[in-house]
Design an enzyme around this catalytic site. Structure first.
Site, PDB file in Angstrom:
ATOM      1  N   GLY A 132       0.824  -1.203   0.000  1.00  0.00           N
ATOM      2  CA  GLY A 132       0.000   0.000   0.000  1.00  0.00           C
ATOM      3  C   GLY A 132       0.860   1.257   0.000  1.00  0.00           C
ATOM      4  N   SER A 133       0.416   2.252   0.730  1.00  0.00           N
ATOM      5  CA  SER A 133       1.016   3.588   0.619  1.00  0.00           C
ATOM      6  C   SER A 133       2.409   3.735   1.227  1.00  0.00           C
ATOM      7  CB  SER A 133       0.078   4.624   1.250  1.00  0.00           C
ATOM      8  OG  SER A 133      -1.141   4.690   0.526  1.00  0.00           O
TER       9      SER A 133
END
Length: 682
Positions: A427-428
């Site tokens: 993810g981020s």
């Protein structure tokens, strides 16, 4: 065909050897033919060269002459035999053949065996005599007086035997943390069982012990009588338990007449659950191990690493076997010890792990399916590696039954999964890598404001119904700091497309994706994509850590060190005797690293930053990045979440922490990390 082989070989050799006169048999031809058969392990032919006295001697053995040779040489895995002797010019000796009835040739024997090379001196004596062949013809020739040491060094009889004895190391290597705290040692455990001669009422006592141990009374009663008829004074084991098992005290207080508890030597994992996945445990060697492993020290009742460092460093921890090669007579008395080496104990391992930091990280995670890494971002020393849920390695090693063990076996989250060495969608937390690539490639200006409207975006109609979604639709003017602080997926998707597939893959390779990551604990390899990034949607998703990106927490933590070290990625190390060193030097410019680091400060310390907390519970100035990966079958459907948070002390730069939690978003993971940072101040 008796004697025909001998006649043919000797005749052939006699032609080649310059020897005695043509009317005299050549003794050296007999020696050469005999040693040729000896060297080539032609056991069935050797008897053809023997004198009548030797034929009588070898016929009295417990097995045939050829079978004895084959048995001994197979047992010692003899791969080469060389017999050296000095030839004699018979003509120059001017021998009176009527007076010479025997000749002796000193020989040196070299044998390659499974234990190594063995060299010894012997002699081959030939005697001249008349023997009768199978056709009834008399043969006047030279024959060998066989000696037992032609079979093997120090043999004095054909019934002597070789004993090859493996001596296993007494002590397996032990594992310690950086401060000398014992993590895996050669300690003790409790064996609980019955001594039959002390039992007063089998049914009652079996039931009492079964109740305490959580077993069936019939099972306990059956185990209790194992030695009833043969050795009633022996301890019949019922269960082995760790020293700190609470049931020990219960059993002692119950004073069951026939129950005995003994301390036995065994592997002991002092911190049990806390270091379970890191250290691992042992299990008994099985048949598959014996087929697969060539170490001679394995056998019935021996143990091998099952998990963690116990298996990854099995070779170092198990030590080196010793062995003894000796000759015994038929009664088992030792005639001679030919070779002997002492076993070497296993090597101790001292880790960079600090068990106190390990405990704080473990407690901060709680009972989640998660992993955590703590490392020194400058030195690269890994200070904690945690995976949860956990198991008790002492109970696994000992085969202990307990309610706790039943619970973890039934835990659907798989307690054996080592989450800090597996890969997950990041993810981020991947976004700082995309930003660094964009800055290095010149496609990202940190001060440039990009106008983004709304919650969703697609590059063009070719994407169909697919959209990139962001969590900050109210923020339209976005620069790098804003994008990092709000974790804007659209911004990083657009920058990934500007970077392009080819350069994205090149940089991924530079960052160590799709290659074996250099670390002293086995890790699964991170990847950017299953294949290429030719698909535009996949390339866009990759920019914000979705798509097919997979990372393990140790690799991720290592990459974040470049933002602390002016663009140099530090090599993570797990052993105290490993040197601190760069893994990849100056992979990005120092100015790039500084720019990214400043955005990570904003993530934690500015309002609206995804890791910002008005009251974090600690006083450290952190820089970091959150991430929530979404695992979905298709866009618009429900899926699982994986929460991430990597944070580093911005002031002291002494600790970097990565947490990954399954089933939770990054907001909760930030709170876990803050609990850890708060614990570090106590």
């Amino acid at each position: 065909m008796k004697k025909k082989f001998q006649i043919m070989v000797v005749a052939a050799i006699s032609i080649l050897i310059s020897g005695c006169s043509s009317d005299q048999p050549d003794p050296e031809a007999a020696v050469k033919a005999y040693t040729y058969a000896w060297e080539n392990q032609q056991y069935n032919e050797l008897t053809d060269f023997l004198s009548l006295a030797s034929q009588e001697e070898v016929s009295n053995g417990s097995v045939s002459f050829a079978e004895k040779y084959a048995e001994i040489h197979e047992q010692m895995d003899v791969s080469r035999i060389q017999v050296n002797y000095e030839t004699t010019d018979i003509n120059e000796e001017e021998m009176d053949w009527d007076e010479v009835s025997d000749l002796t040739y000193p020989v040196t024997v070299e044998i390659e065996t499974l234990a190594g090379a063995i060299t010894y001196d012997s002699e081959v004596q030939v005697v001249r005599e008349i023997q009768t062949n199978e056709e009834g013809e008399e043969i006047d020739d030279w024959f060998v007086n066989w000696k037992p040491d032609h079979l093997f060094e120090s043999f004095q009889s054909i019934d002597d035997k070789i004993v090859y004895q493996i001596v296993t190391p007494e002590n397996r290597g032990q594992i310690y943390d950086r401060n000398g705290e014992p993590l895996a040692i050669n300690g003790q455990f409790h064996r609980i069982g019955f001594q039959y001669e002390k039992i007063k009422d089998l049914e009652t006592e079996a039931k009492q012990l079964a109740t305490i141990l959580g077993l069936e009374p019939d099972e306990v009663a059956e185990l209790a009588v194992v030695y009833r008829d043969s050795n009633p004074d022996w301890l019949a084991p019922v269960m082995d338990v760790p020293l700190n098992d609470g049931r020990i005290e219960e059993i002692a207080e119950a004073t069951i007449p026939g129950v005995v508890m003994e301390r036995r030597p065994g592997r002991e994992y002092r911190y049990a659950h806390l270091t379970a996945h890191l250290i691992g445990d042992l299990r008994e060697v099985n048949a598959e191990d014996l087929e697969r492993e060539d170490w001679p020290g394995y056998g019935a009742g021996k143990y091998i690493g099952r998990l963690g460092l116990e298996t990854a460093y099995e070779e170092q921890l198990r030590g080196e076997v010793g062995f003894e090669v000796r000759v015994e007579d038929a009664s088992g008395e030792t005639r001679d010890v030919l070779m002997k080496t002492e076993p070497q104990d296993g090597e101790d391992l001292t880790l960079t792990i600090d068990v106190n930091i390990q405990q704080k990280l473990y407690d901060s995670i709680g009972d989640e399916a998660a992993s955590g890494v703590v490392m020194d971002p400058v030195k690269g020393e890994v200070l904690a590696l945690v995976s949860r849920p956990v198991f008790n390695p002492n109970e696994v090693y000992l085969g202990t039954k307990s309610p706790e063990r039943t619970a973890w076996i039934e835990d659907e989250r798989n307690v054996n999964l080592i989450r800090f060495n597996r890969t997950f969608s990041p993810g981020s937390v991947f976004k700082p890598l995309t930003a660094a690539i964009g800055l290095e490639e010149g496609v990202l200006d940190p001060n440039e404001v990009v106008h983004i409207d709304g919650e969703q975006w697609r590059a063009d109609s070719s994407w169909g119904n697919y959209r990139v979604t962001r969590v900050n639709p109210g923020v339209s003017d976005v620069n790098l700091e804003t994008a990092m602080k709000y974790s804007d997926n659209i911004y990083f998707a657009q920058k990934s497309l500007e970077i392009g597939a080819e350069r994205m893959l090149d940089w991924a390779e530079t960052f160590g994706f799709s290659e074996e990551f250099s670390f002293e604990y086995p890790l699964h390899d991170s990847q950017v994509a299953n294949g290429g990034l030719d698909n535009e949607i996949l390339l866009a998703d990759t920019g914000y850590g979705q798509g097919e990106v997979q990372m393990n927490p140790v690799h991720l933590s290592s990459l974040y060190t470049m933002f602390v070290n002016e663009g140099t990625i530090v090599q993570p190390i797990l052993f105290m005797d490993s040197d601190s060193r760069p893994w990849k030097e100056h992979v990005i410019e120092a100015s790039t690293a500084e720019t990214i680091f400043d955005t990570l400060l904003a993530v934690v310390n500015e309002p609206n930053g995804t890791a910002y907390r008005e009251n974090s519970g600690h006083s450290r100035m952190l820089a970091g990045k959150t991430g929530t990966a979404e695992i979905k079958d298709a866009q618009g459907t429900e899926g699982d979440e994986i929460g991430w948070y990597t944070s580093v002390d911005a002031t002291h730069q002494d600790l970097l922490v990565t947490l990954m939690v399954e089933g939770l978003g990054s907001s909760t993971v930030v709170d876990m990390a803050n609990r850890f940072w708060a614990e570090m101040e106590e």
